[in-house]
Write a protein that holds these residues in place. Structure first.
Motif, PDB file in Angstrom:
ATOM      1  N   HIS A   1      37.305  52.736  37.082  1.00 35.96           N
ATOM      2  CA  HIS A   1      37.835  52.691  38.440  1.00 35.96           C
ATOM      3  C   HIS A   1      39.075  53.581  38.527  1.00 35.96           C
ATOM      4  O   HIS A   1      39.960  53.509  37.662  1.00 35.96           O
ATOM      5  CB  HIS A   1      38.234  51.268  38.830  1.00 35.96           C
ATOM      6  N   VAL A   2      39.139  54.394  39.549  1.00 37.71           N
ATOM      7  CA  VAL A   2      40.348  55.161  39.840  1.00 37.71           C
ATOM      8  C   VAL A   2      40.849  54.708  41.201  1.00 37.71           C
ATOM      9  O   VAL A   2      40.111  54.779  42.193  1.00 37.71           O
ATOM     10  CB  VAL A   2      40.079  56.677  39.869  1.00 37.71           C
ATOM     11  N   THR A   3      42.062  54.201  41.247  1.00 42.50           N
ATOM     12  CA  THR A   3      42.612  53.695  42.493  1.00 42.50           C
ATOM     13  C   THR A   3      43.997  54.272  42.726  1.00 42.50           C
ATOM     14  O   THR A   3      44.717  54.591  41.766  1.00 42.50           O
ATOM     15  CB  THR A   3      42.667  52.153  42.497  1.00 42.50           C
ATOM     16  N   THR A   4      44.355  54.433  43.977  1.00 37.81           N
ATOM     17  CA  THR A   4      45.687  54.950  44.288  1.00 37.81           C
ATOM     18  C   THR A   4      46.765  54.002  43.783  1.00 37.81           C
ATOM     19  O   THR A   4      47.781  54.428  43.233  1.00 37.81           O
ATOM     20  CB  THR A   4      45.826  55.156  45.806  1.00 37.81           C
ATOM     21  N   ASP A   5      46.530  52.705  43.933  1.00 37.39           N
ATOM     22  CA  ASP A   5      47.541  51.718  43.562  1.00 37.39           C
ATOM     23  C   ASP A   5      46.853  50.412  43.213  1.00 37.39           C
ATOM     24  O   ASP A   5      45.848  50.037  43.833  1.00 37.39           O
ATOM     25  CB  ASP A   5      48.522  51.489  44.718  1.00 37.39           C
ATOM     26  N   PHE A   6      47.356  49.721  42.193  1.00 33.40           N
ATOM     27  CA  PHE A   6      46.835  48.395  41.857  1.00 33.40           C
ATOM     28  C   PHE A   6      48.014  47.464  41.590  1.00 33.40           C
ATOM     29  O   PHE A   6      48.101  46.812  40.570  1.00 33.40           O
ATOM     30  CB  PHE A   6      45.908  48.454  40.649  1.00 33.40           C
ATOM     31  N   SER A   7      48.930  47.462  42.564  1.00 39.56           N
ATOM     32  CA  SER A   7      50.117  46.622  42.395  1.00 39.56           C
ATOM     33  C   SER A   7      50.439  45.788  43.624  1.00 39.56           C
ATOM     34  O   SER A   7      51.153  44.794  43.523  1.00 39.56           O
ATOM     35  CB  SER A   7      51.341  47.484  42.049  1.00 39.56           C
ATOM     36  N   GLY A   8      49.940  46.161  44.798  1.00 42.61           N
ATOM     37  CA  GLY A   8      50.280  45.445  46.019  1.00 42.61           C
ATOM     38  C   GLY A   8      49.242  44.402  46.389  1.00 42.61           C
ATOM     39  O   GLY A   8      48.374  44.035  45.598  1.00 42.61           O
ATOM     40  N   GLN A   9      49.344  43.943  47.644  1.00 45.83           N
ATOM     41  CA  GLN A   9      48.426  42.921  48.141  1.00 45.83           C
ATOM     42  C   GLN A   9      47.513  43.476  49.232  1.00 45.83           C
ATOM     43  O   GLN A   9      47.011  42.724  50.064  1.00 45.83           O
ATOM     44  CB  GLN A   9      49.202  41.724  48.698  1.00 45.83           C
ATOM     45  N   GLY A  10      47.293  44.779  49.223  1.00 51.32           N
ATOM     46  CA  GLY A  10      46.421  45.380  50.217  1.00 51.32           C
ATOM     47  C   GLY A  10      44.972  44.994  50.030  1.00 51.32           C
ATOM     48  O   GLY A  10      44.572  44.424  49.002  1.00 51.32           O
ATOM     49  N   GLY A  11      44.158  45.339  51.038  1.00 54.19           N
ATOM     50  CA  GLY A  11      42.752  44.978  50.993  1.00 54.19           C
ATOM     51  C   GLY A  11      42.001  45.617  49.842  1.00 54.19           C
ATOM     52  O   GLY A  11      41.140  44.987  49.215  1.00 54.19           O
ATOM     53  N   ALA A  12      42.305  46.886  49.532  1.00 54.82           N
ATOM     54  CA  ALA A  12      41.618  47.564  48.430  1.00 54.82           C
ATOM     55  C   ALA A  12      41.942  46.898  47.098  1.00 54.82           C
ATOM     56  O   ALA A  12      41.047  46.679  46.264  1.00 54.82           O
ATOM     57  CB  ALA A  12      42.002  49.039  48.405  1.00 54.82           C
ATOM     58  N   GLN A  13      43.219  46.584  46.888  1.00 51.33           N
ATOM     59  CA  GLN A  13      43.612  45.933  45.640  1.00 51.33           C
ATOM     60  C   GLN A  13      42.929  44.572  45.496  1.00 51.33           C
ATOM     61  O   GLN A  13      42.437  44.215  44.417  1.00 51.33           O
ATOM     62  CB  GLN A  13      45.130  45.763  45.580  1.00 51.33           C
ATOM     63  N   ALA A  14      42.902  43.815  46.598  1.00 48.50           N
ATOM     64  CA  ALA A  14      42.298  42.483  46.545  1.00 48.50           C
ATOM     65  C   ALA A  14      40.809  42.565  46.252  1.00 48.50           C
ATOM     66  O   ALA A  14      40.270  41.792  45.445  1.00 48.50           O
ATOM     67  CB  ALA A  14      42.542  41.752  47.862  1.00 48.50           C
ATOM     68  N   MET A  15      40.107  43.511  46.900  1.00 54.03           N
ATOM     69  CA  MET A  15      38.671  43.608  46.690  1.00 54.03           C
ATOM     70  C   MET A  15      38.346  44.078  45.286  1.00 54.03           C
ATOM     71  O   MET A  15      37.432  43.565  44.639  1.00 54.03           O
ATOM     72  CB  MET A  15      38.057  44.546  47.734  1.00 54.03           C
ATOM     73  N   LEU A  16      39.093  45.053  44.772  1.00 53.27           N
ATOM     74  CA  LEU A  16      38.879  45.499  43.403  1.00 53.27           C
ATOM     75  C   LEU A  16      39.109  44.346  42.430  1.00 53.27           C
ATOM     76  O   LEU A  16      38.313  44.144  41.496  1.00 53.27           O
ATOM     77  CB  LEU A  16      39.805  46.674  43.074  1.00 53.27           C
ATOM     78  N   ALA A  17      40.177  43.588  42.627  1.00 55.88           N
ATOM     79  CA  ALA A  17      40.456  42.448  41.742  1.00 55.88           C
ATOM     80  C   ALA A  17      39.324  41.421  41.798  1.00 55.88           C
ATOM     81  O   ALA A  17      38.917  40.871  40.762  1.00 55.88           O
ATOM     82  CB  ALA A  17      41.782  41.800  42.129  1.00 55.88           C
ATOM     83  N   ARG A  18      38.795  41.168  42.983  1.00 53.43           N
ATOM     84  CA  ARG A  18      37.695  40.199  43.100  1.00 53.43           C
ATOM     85  C   ARG A  18      36.448  40.681  42.372  1.00 53.43           C
ATOM     86  O   ARG A  18      35.761  39.902  41.700  1.00 53.43           O
ATOM     87  CB  ARG A  18      37.382  39.936  44.572  1.00 53.43           C
ATOM     88  N   LEU A  19      36.141  41.975  42.505  1.00 55.38           N
ATOM     89  CA  LEU A  19      34.974  42.512  41.797  1.00 55.38           C
ATOM     90  C   LEU A  19      35.169  42.430  40.289  1.00 55.38           C
ATOM     91  O   LEU A  19      34.241  42.076  39.549  1.00 55.38           O
ATOM     92  CB  LEU A  19      34.723  43.960  42.210  1.00 55.38           C
ATOM     93  N   LEU A  20      36.357  42.755  39.822  1.00 56.75           N
ATOM     94  CA  LEU A  20      36.631  42.663  38.395  1.00 56.75           C
ATOM     95  C   LEU A  20      36.498  41.229  37.901  1.00 56.75           C
ATOM     96  O   LEU A  20      36.022  40.985  36.794  1.00 56.75           O
ATOM     97  CB  LEU A  20      38.031  43.194  38.093  1.00 56.75           C
ATOM     98  N   SER A  21      36.891  40.280  38.734  1.00 58.45           N
ATOM     99  CA  SER A  21      36.819  38.866  38.324  1.00 58.45           C
ATOM    100  C   SER A  21      35.380  38.391  38.167  1.00 58.45           C
ATOM    101  O   SER A  21      35.115  37.442  37.427  1.00 58.45           O
ATOM    102  CB  SER A  21      37.546  37.983  39.343  1.00 58.45           C
ATOM    103  N   LYS A  22      34.445  39.056  38.852  1.00 53.73           N
ATOM    104  CA  LYS A  22      33.034  38.654  38.779  1.00 53.73           C
ATOM    105  C   LYS A  22      32.240  39.432  37.735  1.00 53.73           C
ATOM    106  O   LYS A  22      31.109  39.067  37.393  1.00 53.73           O
ATOM    107  CB  LYS A  22      32.369  38.871  40.146  1.00 53.73           C
TER     108      LYS A  22
END
Length: 373
Positions: A4-25
């Protein structure tokens, strides 16, 4: 393996939340490369020890060439089955790095933003959007999180090859508390940014309070604090007393926030699939929102959808919501929660991502089955 390449993985934005949810599954090994930062909060949301994280700390345009070269090296090292890029800057950088690598796995973009009001974007984002448009024909697929985003981007000139729409996915919270109604506490969950149009919210809220004087608001998000001079000016200009608005700032856990409000308000000028709407509805909270992204599709009959940048229409919707009888409020609350459970199950959404990525890999002649839990 997915990189995964993402602009940011530190905030609470929608992209960060969705990526985290996918990783959790996911049961697959994964590497997450953030152009800027990776936070402990996002790591904890993902809660997956199969994931490796890399922070490139490329905070300025001058740092992007180095970031591209580092991503190229990581692609060559890990030889992923597919590269999935999140948000415009990462889409551009990730694709270029992949083309420079010898491994050259398929690249899929996931676009999290509609183009309702590009003027609300920063100059940097506008540049990234235009570069993405030019480079889009070199991708192996584009996943949009809203139908409106797909339609607007393709009209703007993005390639339409192998495009699909996969909305965000959610798990209903076990700690959601019922509210009896009527609506008296409105919630806003958004970072302080021109896209979120706090000016329209405050004007509408002040107008609504003239008709429902005991209406209050709770606001949460990065930069939404009493020491923000722009927010202080908005409160003063609209004649809002300090006890009518609670400024909560950036919250690490939104559970108490959603439990403390009766309805959510979103005043954005542009969105893709606004997570906060579905999150609030998963807690049984009806929504007043501007007609941006797929907001209307998410809300359905469980609230009101108004034109963006129209404080009069938003104020009217707030007042109508506040005037619901308790029975109506409780019915809308149950329906909101049920709608998220039926339409946006995280398990189904994770499966849809796996299917889209597997198709991109298969088109390269290397069928791979990606499995979620």
């Amino acid at each position: 393996m997915i990189l995964h390449v993402t602009t940011d993985f530190s905030g609470q934005g929608g992209a960060q939340a969705m990526l985290a949810r996918l990783l959790s599954k996911s049961r697959e090994k994964a590497v997450v490369i953030a152009l800027t930062e990776v936070s402990d909060r996002c790591r904890n949301m993902a809660n997956n020890d199969r994931v490796e994280y890399v922070s490139l700390r490329a905070q300025s345009p001058l740092a992007l060439p180095r970031a591209i070269w580092k991503i190229r090296q990581l692609i060559q090292k890990h030889k992923p089955d597919v590269v999935l890029c999140w948000m415009y800057h990462a889409m551009v950088v990730g694709l270029i790095a992949d083309k420079l690598s010898s491994a050259h796995p398929p690249v899929v973009w996931t676009i999290r933003q509609a183009l309702d009001d590009p003027d609300a974007f920063t100059r940097s984002t506008r540049i990234a959007v235009n570069l993405s448009k030019t480079l889009s024909r070199f991708t192996d697929g584009i996943i949009y999180n809203s139908t409106r985003a797909l339609e607007q981007h393709e009209k703007y000139g993005f390639a339409d090859t192998h495009s699909s729409v996969i909305p965000n996915g959610f798990i209903l919270p076990k700690s959601a508390q019922d509210r009896s109604g009527p609506v008296r506490t409105l919630g806003v969950a958004a970072r302080f940014h021109p896209q979120k149009d706090f000016g329209t919210f405050f004007r509408a809220f002040a107008d609504a309070r003239r008709k429902v004087p005991d209406l209050k608001a709770r606001l949460a998000g990065d930069g939404v604090t009493s020491d923000n001079p722009e927010i202080r000016e908005m409160l003063s200009t609209n004649g809002l007393p300090s006890d009518s608005v609670a400024l909560c700032g950036d919250l690490s856990d939104m559970t108490d926030f959603y439990n403390s409000i009766d309805a959510l308000v979103l005043s954005s000028r542009t969105e893709g699939f606004p997570n906060v709407i579905a999150e609030a509805m998963s807690f049984g909270r009806p929504v007043v929102t501007t007609d941006v992204g797929d907001s209307a599709l998410i809300v359905g009959d469980n609230g009101y959808v108004v034109p963006m940048r129209d404080p009069d229409a938003m104020a009217d919707a707030m007042v109508q919501t506040a005037n619901w009888p308790a029975e109506t409020y409780q019915s809308k609350s149950r329906e909101a929660q049920d709608r998220i459970a039926r339409r946006y199950s995280l398990t189904a959404i994770a499966d849809a991502y796996d299917c889209a990525l597997a198709k991109a890999i298969s088109r390269r002649g290397h069928p791979v089955v990606l499995k979620a839990e």
